[in-house]
Write a protein that holds these residues in place. Sequence first.
Motif, mmCIF file in Angstrom:
data_model
loop_
_atom_site.group_PDB
_atom_site.id
_atom_site.type_symbol
_atom_site.label_atom_id
_atom_site.label_comp_id
_atom_site.label_asym_id
_atom_site.label_seq_id
_atom_site.Cartn_x
_atom_site.Cartn_y
_atom_site.Cartn_z
ATOM 1 N N SER A 19 0.729 -1.203 0.046
ATOM 2 C CA SER A 19 -0.076 -0.034 0.047
ATOM 3 C C SER A 19 0.964 1.134 -0.049
ATOM 4 O O SER A 19 0.563 2.258 -0.590
ATOM 5 C CB SER A 19 -1.085 0.089 1.430
ATOM 6 N N THR A 23 1.043 4.074 -2.920
ATOM 7 C CA THR A 23 0.744 5.501 -2.435
ATOM 8 C C THR A 23 1.876 6.359 -3.151
ATOM 9 O O THR A 23 1.533 7.292 -3.589
ATOM 10 C CB THR A 23 0.449 5.563 -1.025
ATOM 11 N N MET A 35 -4.457 7.756 1.996
ATOM 12 C CA MET A 35 -4.139 6.478 2.267
ATOM 13 C C MET A 35 -4.604 6.302 4.006
ATOM 14 O O MET A 35 -4.382 7.258 4.710
ATOM 15 C CB MET A 35 -2.826 5.876 2.219
ATOM 16 N N GLU A 37 -4.949 3.068 6.781
ATOM 17 C CA GLU A 37 -4.840 1.734 7.194
ATOM 18 C C GLU A 37 -5.249 1.070 8.454
ATOM 19 O O GLU A 37 -5.149 1.885 9.237
ATOM 20 C CB GLU A 37 -3.277 1.423 6.913
ATOM 21 N N SER A 50 -6.105 -1.715 3.820
ATOM 22 C CA SER A 50 -5.562 0.027 3.499
ATOM 23 C C SER A 50 -6.344 0.121 2.318
ATOM 24 O O SER A 50 -6.790 -0.476 1.264
ATOM 25 C CB SER A 50 -3.964 -0.155 2.935
ATOM 26 N N ILE A 52 -6.770 3.258 -0.526
ATOM 27 C CA ILE A 52 -6.136 4.502 -1.233
ATOM 28 C C ILE A 52 -7.186 4.910 -2.167
ATOM 29 O O ILE A 52 -7.720 4.155 -3.020
ATOM 30 C CB ILE A 52 -4.895 3.727 -1.725
#
Length: 189
Positions: A19, A23, A35, A37, A50, A52
């Motif tokens: 992730s 990103t 983002m 998580e 996660s 995004i």
Amino acid sequence: MTKNILLVGVGGQGTILASKLLTLGLMEAGYDVKMNEIHGMSQRGGSVSSQIRYGDKVESPVIELGGADILVSFEKMEALRWLSYLKPDGRVVVNNYEINPMPVLSGKSDYSKDIIKEIESKVSTAIVDAANKAIELGNAKVMNVIMLGSIIKLMNLEEINWDKILEENVKAQFIDLNMKALKVGIDLV
């Protein structure tokens, strides 16, 4: 237009690293990126996710139910668990890999053998065998970068300089291996 990617897995699979790399690549390409998580009980093999979101202007890091363009699952039961977050026309990328959760390990529940079929019956699905491909490369831990490659291909993000992202964010001794893993992932989809 904002795109939403939800990555899910089990603690220890490298979901968070994938992730972060995604990103960074999206930011490098000039997108506004948010983002978010959730680690949960990730250190004990629990669920990890996660979210995004990227585009010209992104207001929130949170993907609502039914809002994900792509659901990327590093473990197949997690794909089924998070399916309600996918848009009706969304796609699922699922690693054909299973990690038994505690109810299965304790004998209180069974791990369904039909998870992939169930997912495929509901949404457009790409099955990725990242675990075996990582073993073929000589290191099971690059499974996450193989999955990242599959995301890059599905989202048409190949123009981003992923080699640079890997060089700047992976330990020097693992850069070449991760570059190979990324290419394998791109070629799998």
